[in-house]
Design an enzyme around this catalytic site. Sequence first.
Site, mmCIF file in Angstrom:
data_model
loop_
_atom_site.group_PDB
_atom_site.id
_atom_site.type_symbol
_atom_site.label_atom_id
_atom_site.label_comp_id
_atom_site.label_asym_id
_atom_site.label_seq_id
_atom_site.Cartn_x
_atom_site.Cartn_y
_atom_site.Cartn_z
ATOM 1 N N HIS A 159 -1.427 5.073 2.524
ATOM 2 C CA HIS A 159 -0.766 6.372 2.411
ATOM 3 C C HIS A 159 -0.191 6.804 3.759
ATOM 4 O O HIS A 159 -0.817 6.609 4.802
ATOM 5 C CB HIS A 159 -1.748 7.444 1.943
ATOM 6 C CG HIS A 159 -1.945 7.480 0.460
ATOM 7 N ND1 HIS A 159 -0.898 7.464 -0.442
ATOM 8 C CD2 HIS A 159 -3.076 7.562 -0.293
ATOM 9 C CE1 HIS A 159 -1.365 7.527 -1.673
ATOM 10 N NE2 HIS A 159 -2.690 7.581 -1.616
ATOM 11 N N CYS A 233 5.153 4.711 2.506
ATOM 12 C CA CYS A 233 6.289 5.476 1.985
ATOM 13 C C CYS A 233 7.099 6.095 3.120
ATOM 14 O O CYS A 233 6.571 6.391 4.188
ATOM 15 C CB CYS A 233 5.811 6.589 1.053
ATOM 16 S SG CYS A 233 4.992 5.984 -0.433
ATOM 17 N N ARG A 242 10.466 2.684 1.231
ATOM 18 C CA ARG A 242 9.337 2.062 1.903
ATOM 19 C C ARG A 242 9.704 1.696 3.331
ATOM 20 O O ARG A 242 10.805 1.229 3.611
ATOM 21 C CB ARG A 242 8.878 0.802 1.151
ATOM 22 C CG ARG A 242 8.362 1.060 -0.250
ATOM 23 C CD ARG A 242 7.087 1.868 -0.252
ATOM 24 N NE ARG A 242 6.591 2.094 -1.606
ATOM 25 C CZ ARG A 242 6.905 3.147 -2.346
ATOM 26 N NH1 ARG A 242 7.720 4.081 -1.857
ATOM 27 N NH2 ARG A 242 6.434 3.285 -3.563
#
Length: 255
Positions: A159, A233, A242
């Site tokens: 993340h 991300c 990405r």
Amino acid sequence: MRIPVVHHATRRRRAFRRRLVWTGGELLVTVGVVLLLLVVHQLWWTNREAQQGAERKVQALEREWGEPGDSSGSSTVGSARSAEAGSGTTKTPSQRRQTVAVRPARSQAYAVLAVPRLSLRAPVAEGISKTGVLNKGYVGHYPGTAQPGQAGNFAVAGHRNTHGEPFRHLDRLRPGDTVTVETRAATYTYVVDQVLPQTSAGDGGVIAPVPRSGVSPSHGYEHRGYYLTLTTCTPEFTSRYRLVVWGVLASARPR
């Protein structure tokens, strides 16, 4: 002089409008408070909870592995490859099976990834499930890609925002930076070689055994090797694209 007459119906309408405005204001304030609490929960509480859990998992893995061995120095990539290939003698099927790494169970944490430039140490778990891996603040290993130190592409995701956000500052990595992956058996050091600032979420070529972007073919490799791929991300607080960082194995030090 005429005195205006205020009928009861007019008073009732005015009172109703005042109540309506007051009630609407209260609802808006309540909704605002709820949204604020949700933002605080997502941006602060989930981070705090996931980061603490990830830190505990790193400590647990290190306790489980015990102290590193007394091996002197770190071997080169060539040494790692020769160790993987053996001494050149023919091995029996039983011996060959013993050299194959055991595949971790789904969502099992089995390694520690460290990035000195980012002051990051995070557990690596098998799979990229949100609930089982990523939302715990872990780095997730893409199933089907190589394991640490193996030939091919050891590819992981993490993340960038919320839930521990281990890859929050992945965009700060530059060629020459180091990334280490510690397992029960060894510590592998990769050197950052290339950075792909943005590609599509469906660009599967970046985690191929020989990684190469299908969106930006100028980024990637042409020959087999020992690669590391870090993905997250981008831009921040979105999941539209990405960001990809590639590294190449430089050394392997047995524990």
